[in-house]
Structures are given as C-alpha cells and as structure tokens.
Design an enzyme around this catalytic site. Structure first.
Site, PDB file in Angstrom:
ATOM      1  NE  ARG A 225      94.107  -2.915 132.981  1.00 42.92           N
ATOM      2  CZ  ARG A 225      93.088  -3.585 132.426  1.00 42.92           C
ATOM      3  NH1 ARG A 225      92.025  -2.938 131.995  1.00 42.92           N
ATOM      4  NH2 ARG A 225      93.135  -4.892 132.328  1.00 42.92           N
ATOM      5  CG  HIS A 273      87.449  -1.861 134.976  1.00 44.09           C
ATOM      6  ND1 HIS A 273      88.754  -1.797 135.371  1.00 44.09           N
ATOM      7  CD2 HIS A 273      87.452  -2.569 133.820  1.00 44.09           C
ATOM      8  CE1 HIS A 273      89.515  -2.446 134.495  1.00 44.09           C
ATOM      9  NE2 HIS A 273      88.743  -2.922 133.542  1.00 44.09           N
TER      10      HIS A 273
END
Ligand code: GLV
Length: 310
Positions: A225, A273
């Site tokens: 993250r 991502h």
C-alpha cells in the site's frame, strides 16, 4: 428461499465471478447490487471498495468478503455491518505476487535497468553478475503474501531477511520481529520489498528517518500500500540518489495523479496496482468454503481482526 450473494467491484468482471462461484455453489443466487430484488435475501457481500451506505439495505447479511487481500479500505469505513469480515486468502494470489516481487528483485539484482539504458545509448556495457547469495534483500511484512515472496526469493538463492510485527519462521529466511529489530531490517536491505498491510500502526511508517537507514544506493520495491511510505520523502531520496531505484505498484493516491514527481523520475518503474489480483477460479474455492462454514454455524477462515486492522 435461495441465499443471495451481492457483488460489487469496479475492477473485476461480474460474469466471470458469477460463473466461478456458481461452479462451486450452484444453489447460490449471485447478483450485482442493482439487480437485487429482495434485499432481505442477501446473506453475503463480495465487494471491493463499494460506495458508502452499500450494506444498509441488507438486514440479513451474514458475512462480508473483501474482494482482495488488503482490507484497509474496508476496515476504515464507518458503515460496516456487525458481521464477520473475511479477505481473500488464495495460494494462487500469493504465487502471483511472489512472481511480481521476484521479477522486480531480479531486475535489480541482474542490473537490468543498466542494460536498458545501455541499449538506449547503443553501448555494449558488461557488468559482471553477482552471486545471489551476496545480494541482501529484506521483505517487510511476512503475512501470506510476504512469506510466500520471501520463500521464493530464498529459493533463488538471495540472502533474505524478513521482518514482521510478530515472530515468524521461514526456511532459508532470517526472520526478525518486533519494533526493536525494525531498524536492523532496513539497514540490511540492499533491496527492500514492502509488503506490510496498511494499518494505523504502519501508515507513513517509512519516512525520511527510516529511508535514511537503507544502505546508500538501495533499491526500493512497494507492492502493498502506498500510504505505508511517506511518498514525498521517497521522492526526495530517489532524486538525491540515496535510494537508487524504485519499483512502485501502489501509491498514496491512485491513480497516481498527472504531474506527480514520480512520473518523471528516470529511476522509477511505475505499474498501476496489479502486482497480484483476485483470481476468480481459485479464490472462489475459498469463498465457497467460507459460505459452507457459515451455513454450518462455523466461523469463516481468513477472518479480519478489526482491532489489528488486517
Ligand atoms: C490488492 O491490492 C489487494 O489487496 O488484493
């Protein structure tokens, strides 16, 4: 009355998930939120970042399944129903992540960015390869994904240190744990791989002070993250060369906004991502198992501990 599973994701294909889940549980009625006729028939929600208020109509909800491994976006909400929350725990998802991490580590360990530049310059540039056992890699975070990646790196012969908040044991990996060893894990990292979940304890954990503990010229890989890292501090370290290269799959703000300084740094590889994604065929086996457990009155597996945040 058939039980309904309501599905929400802007990233994943509904029909593919419906087919995969129905292959495991033919009796399950699977619908998008807009197609639910009787909200009281909804027992399960399989969701990735659903809009605020999403759960409110489903008074008979028995379980929320996060359509992903990281639950930070879910556990930060203030509209969660009081039911078990689970996340995906899928060996194929871990393997896909380990593959991406291996790619990123090998790219640095085998000097590929040097050869990419040499080719652009039309230069035959020989750099003698190093023995993997001399390349020190630290994996921060030894959950399911982190431990699989650490094991894979060790299998490739790298000198792997893993760090986790609680003690772990992984064959071929030097495992450190607890806050008191965190600095040592950073100091050992010629190549740092960030695989920590985003929790109140880890947010902005890697700031200027921590990044300055890395050996000069270290490589930085983040696949967990973006908010675990102080992004401006990372940009500064990459600009000064203190950190020589980075592979970033995750960012503080996604999509990474146009004009962000990271876009133009030549020593950064940006991917949008996708280091690992939810895989319908294999994840459905675990989701179905949890639904069967719930039907039998058992606790689901891979349940989130809301106090820990993962
Ligand atoms: C993706 O980031 C996930 O958490 O599954």
């Amino acid at each position: 009355m058939p039980e309904t599973l309501v599905f929400y994701s802007a990233f994943d294909d509904f029909e593919t998930w419906r087919a995969a889940l129905n292959a495991e549980l033919p009796d399950l009625d699977i619908r998008r939120a807009e197609d639910v006729e009787d909200p009281l028939s909804v027992r399960y929600a399989l969701v990735w970042k659903p809009p605020a208020g999403f759960f409110a109509p489903y008074a008979n909800l028995g379980m929320v399944i996060n359509l992903g491994a990281g639950v930070d976006s879910l556990v930060q909400r203030n509209d969660l129903p009081n039911v078990p929350i689970t996340r995906l725990s899928d060996p194929n998802m871990s393997r896909m992540m380990a593959g991406f991490v291996l790619f990123a580590v090998l790219r640095y360990a085998r000097d590929i960015p040097v050869f990419e530049q040499a080719q652009r310059d039309g230069v035959w540039k020989y750099v003698h390869p190093r023995d993997p056992k001399d390349v020190r890699v630290t994996v921060l975070g030894l959950g399911e994904l982190g431990s699989t990646a650490a094991r894979e790196l060790a299998r490739q012969g790298f000198d792997v240190t893993g760090w986790a908040r609680s003690p772990k044991q992984i064959d071929g990996v030097t495992c450190l744990s607890g806050a008191e060893t965190f600095d040592d894990a950073l100091k050992a990292a010629e190549i740092l791989v960030v695989m920590l979940p985003s929790t109140p304890q880890t947010r902005k954990l890697l700031g200027e002070d921590q990044l300055s503990l890395l050996p000069a010229g270290a490589k930085f890989i983040n696949v967990s993250r973006g908010d675990v890292v102080d992004q401006p501090a990372l940009v500064a370290a990459l600009t000064s060369g203190r950190i020589s290269e980075a592979t970033l799959d995750v960012f503080e703000v996604e999509p990474l906004p146009p004009g962000d300084p990271l876009w133009t740094l030549p020593n950064v590889l940006i991917t949008p991502h996708l280091a690992s994604i939810a895989l319908p065929a294999s994840a459905s086996i675990q989701i179905a198992e949890n639904i069967r457990r719930l039907r039998k009155g058992l606790d689901p597996l891979a349940k989130i501990d809301l106090a820990k945040g993962y």
